[in-house]
Design a protein around this motif. Structure first.
Motif, PDB file in Angstrom:
ATOM      1  N   SER A  94       0.954  -1.121  -0.171  1.00  0.00           N
ATOM      2  CA  SER A  94       0.050   0.129   0.001  1.00  0.00           C
ATOM      3  C   SER A  94       0.825   1.221  -0.040  1.00  0.00           C
ATOM      4  O   SER A  94       0.628   2.037  -0.685  1.00  0.00           O
ATOM      5  CB  SER A  94      -1.001  -0.126   1.182  1.00  0.00           C
ATOM      6  OG  SER A  94      -1.677  -1.203   1.273  1.00  0.00           O
ATOM      7  N   LEU A  95       2.047   1.097   0.831  1.00  0.00           N
ATOM      8  CA  LEU A  95       3.059   2.417   0.777  1.00  0.00           C
ATOM      9  C   LEU A  95       3.478   2.825  -0.533  1.00  0.00           C
ATOM     10  O   LEU A  95       3.600   3.861  -0.934  1.00  0.00           O
ATOM     11  CB  LEU A  95       4.123   2.079   1.906  1.00  0.00           C
ATOM     12  CG  LEU A  95       3.493   2.289   3.389  1.00  0.00           C
ATOM     13  CD1 LEU A  95       4.647   1.919   4.421  1.00  0.00           C
ATOM     14  CD2 LEU A  95       2.966   3.825   3.596  1.00  0.00           C
ATOM     15  N   SER A  96       3.879   1.304  -1.114  1.00  0.00           N
ATOM     16  CA  SER A  96       4.460   1.610  -2.512  1.00  0.00           C
ATOM     17  C   SER A  96       3.543   2.113  -3.613  1.00  0.00           C
ATOM     18  O   SER A  96       3.774   3.225  -4.255  1.00  0.00           O
ATOM     19  CB  SER A  96       4.972   0.135  -3.052  1.00  0.00           C
ATOM     20  OG  SER A  96       5.762  -0.537  -2.055  1.00  0.00           O
ATOM     21  N   LEU A  97       2.209   1.625  -3.386  1.00  0.00           N
ATOM     22  CA  LEU A  97       1.331   2.148  -4.344  1.00  0.00           C
ATOM     23  C   LEU A  97       1.146   3.589  -4.141  1.00  0.00           C
ATOM     24  O   LEU A  97       0.995   4.495  -5.283  1.00  0.00           O
ATOM     25  CB  LEU A  97      -0.127   1.540  -4.042  1.00  0.00           C
ATOM     26  CG  LEU A  97      -1.242   1.906  -5.051  1.00  0.00           C
ATOM     27  CD1 LEU A  97      -0.994   1.767  -6.392  1.00  0.00           C
ATOM     28  CD2 LEU A  97      -2.541   1.227  -4.485  1.00  0.00           C
ATOM     29  N   ALA A  98       1.105   4.050  -2.811  1.00  0.00           N
ATOM     30  CA  ALA A  98       0.892   5.531  -2.648  1.00  0.00           C
ATOM     31  C   ALA A  98       2.128   6.355  -3.072  1.00  0.00           C
ATOM     32  O   ALA A  98       2.078   7.615  -3.395  1.00  0.00           O
ATOM     33  CB  ALA A  98       0.833   5.964  -1.113  1.00  0.00           C
ATOM     34  N   PHE A  99       3.524   5.870  -3.157  1.00  0.00           N
ATOM     35  CA  PHE A  99       4.680   6.532  -3.431  1.00  0.00           C
ATOM     36  C   PHE A  99       4.535   6.825  -4.933  1.00  0.00           C
ATOM     37  O   PHE A  99       4.760   7.610  -5.494  1.00  0.00           O
ATOM     38  CB  PHE A  99       5.910   5.772  -3.244  1.00  0.00           C
ATOM     39  CG  PHE A  99       6.253   6.181  -1.638  1.00  0.00           C
ATOM     40  CD1 PHE A  99       6.491   7.452  -1.393  1.00  0.00           C
ATOM     41  CD2 PHE A  99       6.706   5.114  -0.791  1.00  0.00           C
ATOM     42  CE1 PHE A  99       7.042   7.730   0.068  1.00  0.00           C
ATOM     43  CE2 PHE A  99       6.659   5.583   0.589  1.00  0.00           C
ATOM     44  CZ  PHE A  99       7.142   6.705   0.982  1.00  0.00           C
ATOM     45  N   PHE A 100       3.952   5.788  -5.710  1.00  0.00           N
ATOM     46  CA  PHE A 100       4.053   6.098  -7.239  1.00  0.00           C
ATOM     47  C   PHE A 100       2.846   6.974  -7.661  1.00  0.00           C
ATOM     48  O   PHE A 100       3.144   7.694  -8.671  1.00  0.00           O
ATOM     49  CB  PHE A 100       3.648   4.496  -7.761  1.00  0.00           C
ATOM     50  CG  PHE A 100       4.854   3.618  -8.015  1.00  0.00           C
ATOM     51  CD1 PHE A 100       5.765   3.950  -9.065  1.00  0.00           C
ATOM     52  CD2 PHE A 100       5.018   2.678  -7.224  1.00  0.00           C
ATOM     53  CE1 PHE A 100       7.157   3.300  -9.243  1.00  0.00           C
ATOM     54  CE2 PHE A 100       6.172   1.703  -7.465  1.00  0.00           C
ATOM     55  CZ  PHE A 100       7.110   2.130  -8.399  1.00  0.00           C
ATOM     56  N   ALA A 101       1.780   6.816  -6.733  1.00  0.00           N
ATOM     57  CA  ALA A 101       0.715   7.921  -6.949  1.00  0.00           C
ATOM     58  C   ALA A 101       1.346   9.207  -6.985  1.00  0.00           C
ATOM     59  O   ALA A 101       1.246  10.243  -7.732  1.00  0.00           O
ATOM     60  CB  ALA A 101      -0.337   7.658  -5.872  1.00  0.00           C
ATOM     61  N   TRP A 102       2.198   9.537  -5.844  1.00  0.00           N
ATOM     62  CA  TRP A 102       2.752  10.825  -5.435  1.00  0.00           C
ATOM     63  C   TRP A 102       3.882  11.022  -6.678  1.00  0.00           C
ATOM     64  O   TRP A 102       3.849  12.105  -7.129  1.00  0.00           O
ATOM     65  CB  TRP A 102       3.747  10.480  -4.251  1.00  0.00           C
ATOM     66  CG  TRP A 102       4.152  11.921  -3.675  1.00  0.00           C
ATOM     67  CD1 TRP A 102       3.648  13.278  -3.937  1.00  0.00           C
ATOM     68  CD2 TRP A 102       5.348  12.088  -2.623  1.00  0.00           C
ATOM     69  NE1 TRP A 102       4.436  13.985  -3.389  1.00  0.00           N
ATOM     70  CE2 TRP A 102       5.489  13.435  -2.439  1.00  0.00           C
ATOM     71  CE3 TRP A 102       6.122  11.004  -2.062  1.00  0.00           C
ATOM     72  CZ2 TRP A 102       6.623  13.939  -1.728  1.00  0.00           C
ATOM     73  CZ3 TRP A 102       6.964  11.644  -1.062  1.00  0.00           C
ATOM     74  CH2 TRP A 102       7.141  13.098  -1.127  1.00  0.00           C
ATOM     75  N   ALA A 103       4.632   9.953  -7.026  1.00  0.00           N
ATOM     76  CA  ALA A 103       5.393  10.373  -8.184  1.00  0.00           C
ATOM     77  C   ALA A 103       4.787  10.652  -9.568  1.00  0.00           C
ATOM     78  O   ALA A 103       5.285  11.705 -10.395  1.00  0.00           O
ATOM     79  CB  ALA A 103       6.196   9.056  -8.504  1.00  0.00           C
ATOM     80  N   PHE A 104       3.492  10.352  -9.749  1.00  0.00           N
ATOM     81  CA  PHE A 104       2.916  10.567 -10.905  1.00  0.00           C
ATOM     82  C   PHE A 104       2.420  12.149 -10.828  1.00  0.00           C
ATOM     83  O   PHE A 104       2.230  12.816 -11.886  1.00  0.00           O
ATOM     84  CB  PHE A 104       1.679   9.486 -10.949  1.00  0.00           C
ATOM     85  CG  PHE A 104       0.520   9.786 -12.226  1.00  0.00           C
ATOM     86  CD1 PHE A 104       0.964   9.308 -13.573  1.00  0.00           C
ATOM     87  CD2 PHE A 104      -0.533  10.848 -12.097  1.00  0.00           C
ATOM     88  CE1 PHE A 104       0.396   9.560 -14.580  1.00  0.00           C
ATOM     89  CE2 PHE A 104      -1.297  10.965 -13.316  1.00  0.00           C
ATOM     90  CZ  PHE A 104      -0.999  10.385 -14.302  1.00  0.00           C
ATOM     91  N   LEU A 105       1.932  12.406  -9.427  1.00  0.00           N
ATOM     92  CA  LEU A 105       1.675  13.873  -9.390  1.00  0.00           C
ATOM     93  C   LEU A 105       2.746  14.791  -9.529  1.00  0.00           C
ATOM     94  O   LEU A 105       2.671  16.166 -10.099  1.00  0.00           O
ATOM     95  CB  LEU A 105       0.810  14.059  -8.095  1.00  0.00           C
ATOM     96  CG  LEU A 105      -0.247  13.250  -7.724  1.00  0.00           C
ATOM     97  CD1 LEU A 105      -0.721  13.479  -6.236  1.00  0.00           C
ATOM     98  CD2 LEU A 105      -1.398  13.782  -8.814  1.00  0.00           C
ATOM     99  N   ILE A 106       4.116  14.538  -9.108  1.00  0.00           N
ATOM    100  CA  ILE A 106       5.287  15.328  -9.306  1.00  0.00           C
ATOM    101  C   ILE A 106       5.508  15.319 -10.851  1.00  0.00           C
ATOM    102  O   ILE A 106       6.006  16.432 -11.279  1.00  0.00           O
ATOM    103  CB  ILE A 106       6.352  14.602  -8.490  1.00  0.00           C
ATOM    104  CG1 ILE A 106       6.016  14.624  -6.847  1.00  0.00           C
ATOM    105  CG2 ILE A 106       7.715  15.360  -8.797  1.00  0.00           C
ATOM    106  CD1 ILE A 106       7.120  14.081  -6.103  1.00  0.00           C
ATOM    107  N   SER A 107       5.372  14.291 -11.509  1.00  0.00           N
ATOM    108  CA  SER A 107       5.722  14.176 -12.852  1.00  0.00           C
ATOM    109  C   SER A 107       4.657  15.232 -13.742  1.00  0.00           C
ATOM    110  O   SER A 107       5.300  15.804 -14.826  1.00  0.00           O
ATOM    111  CB  SER A 107       5.524  12.871 -13.556  1.00  0.00           C
ATOM    112  OG  SER A 107       4.145  12.516 -13.526  1.00  0.00           O
ATOM    113  N   GLN A 108       3.792  15.774 -13.151  1.00  0.00           N
ATOM    114  CA  GLN A 108       2.872  16.775 -13.834  1.00  0.00           C
ATOM    115  C   GLN A 108       3.671  17.967 -14.020  1.00  0.00           C
ATOM    116  O   GLN A 108       3.123  18.828 -14.799  1.00  0.00           O
ATOM    117  CB  GLN A 108       1.619  17.033 -13.217  1.00  0.00           C
ATOM    118  CG  GLN A 108       0.800  15.544 -12.971  1.00  0.00           C
ATOM    119  CD  GLN A 108       0.304  15.069 -14.316  1.00  0.00           C
ATOM    120  OE1 GLN A 108      -0.097  15.471 -15.413  1.00  0.00           O
ATOM    121  NE2 GLN A 108       0.423  13.692 -14.436  1.00  0.00           N
TER     122      GLN A 108
END
Length: 316
Positions: A94-108
């Motif tokens: 779950s933490l890994s999934l959250a970090f990838f979601a965060w990375a996706f937002l940063i990539s914007q």
């Protein structure tokens, strides 16, 4: 790159949803496709946003930050799994999934560069230095194919503990962080050949430790040695590859990035197939010899790339 991040997130979502019933084929498809999209975008952005003078320092900083993340993540995950075994794995994923979601937002926040020309066919260029780069990356891929996972599996087999694996990875990452920092500060382009040779010879020599035993202490010593000396190879190796792309032809930078990834991963696949065959059909005593042979492929990569032209201005 955003597609790659999204596919990685879907991988962890699949693991959370299906657990141990998740299909390894679907997991491999998501993780492999995600890695392909991500590293294509990452390498192309790195190539375009850095120049020859900064690539060595850029490589050392990215290696150092990756090592810091690698040091923190296994300690946290190993602690969580060992402390709350009932929900440890779901919590980590779950933490890994959250970090990838965060990375996706940063990539914007990344600026999109519109491509004005369609991609050209791959493997159609005849630049002599680029052919050497491809061959060098193929041999490097042969080494990486097995060693990217072998030490971790050995730790689990020797100890049966995820916490021991977390400590092993964290210690290696600590030494790797320091080494990447030192290489970035001290290494100059005219030492690239010597640095790659030192890194490849010592990393290969460390594999010989497995000839004398495969216990936790031996694996830890191997990990520390490779963590210290791998940056000596990786930083100048990546800088030289990008320099040859600049030198060859800027018009085909996308195609060069794709060609390199195909050849590098082709070496990894061949290495893993050979390892499986060795493990199944040959006596266990041959495993250490096979690892030493595969590890020496990095030396071949250096010998091929050390003669690649690297002409720079005296001001560099």
């Amino acid at each position: 790159m955003r597609i790659g991040i999204l596919l990685h997130a879907l991988f962890y979502a699949l693991v959370l949803w299906k657990g141990s019933q998740a299909s390894p084929y679907w997991m491999g498809l998501l993780l492999g496709s995600g890695a392909g999209f991500y590293w294509y975008g990452y390498n192309l952005l790195s190539l375009r946003e850095t120049d020859t003078k900064l690539r060595g320092e850029f490589g050392s900083w990215t290696g150092m930050l990756s090592s810091l993340a690698t040091m923190a993540a296994p300690l946290l995950s190993g602690f969580l799994i060992a402390s709350v075994r009932e929900i440890g794995y779901p919590l980590v994923f779950s933490l890994s999934l959250a970090f990838f979601a965060w990375a996706f937002l940063i990539s914007q926040r990344l600026v999109t560069n519109e491509e004005s020309e369609l991609p050209a066919p791959i493997f159609c260029r005849r630049h002599p230095n680029w052919n050497r780069v491809l061959l060098g990356n193929f041999f490097q891929g042969i080494r990486e194919g097995v060693f990217v996972f072998f030490a971790s599996i050995m730790v689990v087999m020797a100890t049966g503990s995820e916490w021991a694996l977390g400590k092993f990875t964290a210690v290696n990452a600590l030494f790797s962080t320091v080494s990447f920092f030192a290489v970035g500060k001290l290494l100059r382009w005219y030492w690239y050949n010597e640095s790659m040779l030192i890194g490849s010879f010592v990393s290969t020599g460390a594999i010989a430790l497995f000839l004398f035993g495969q216990n936790y202490r031996t694996i830890m010593l191997y990990g520390i040695i490779t963590a210290i000396f791998t940056p000596f190879f990786l930083v100048p190796f990546a800088a030289r590859v990008f320099h040859v792309i600049d030198e060859a032809h800027e018009r085909y930078e996308r195609e060069y990035v794709v060609e390199r990834e195909i050849v590098l991963n082709g070496g990894r696949v061949l290495s893993i197939i050979a390892f499986i065959s060795t493990y199944r059909f040959l006596p266990r005593e041959w495993i250490a010899t096979y690892l030493l042979l595969v590890g020496s492929m990095q030396i071949l990569a250096v010998l091929i790339l050390r003669n690649v032209g690297f002409r720079l201005k005296k001001s560099f």
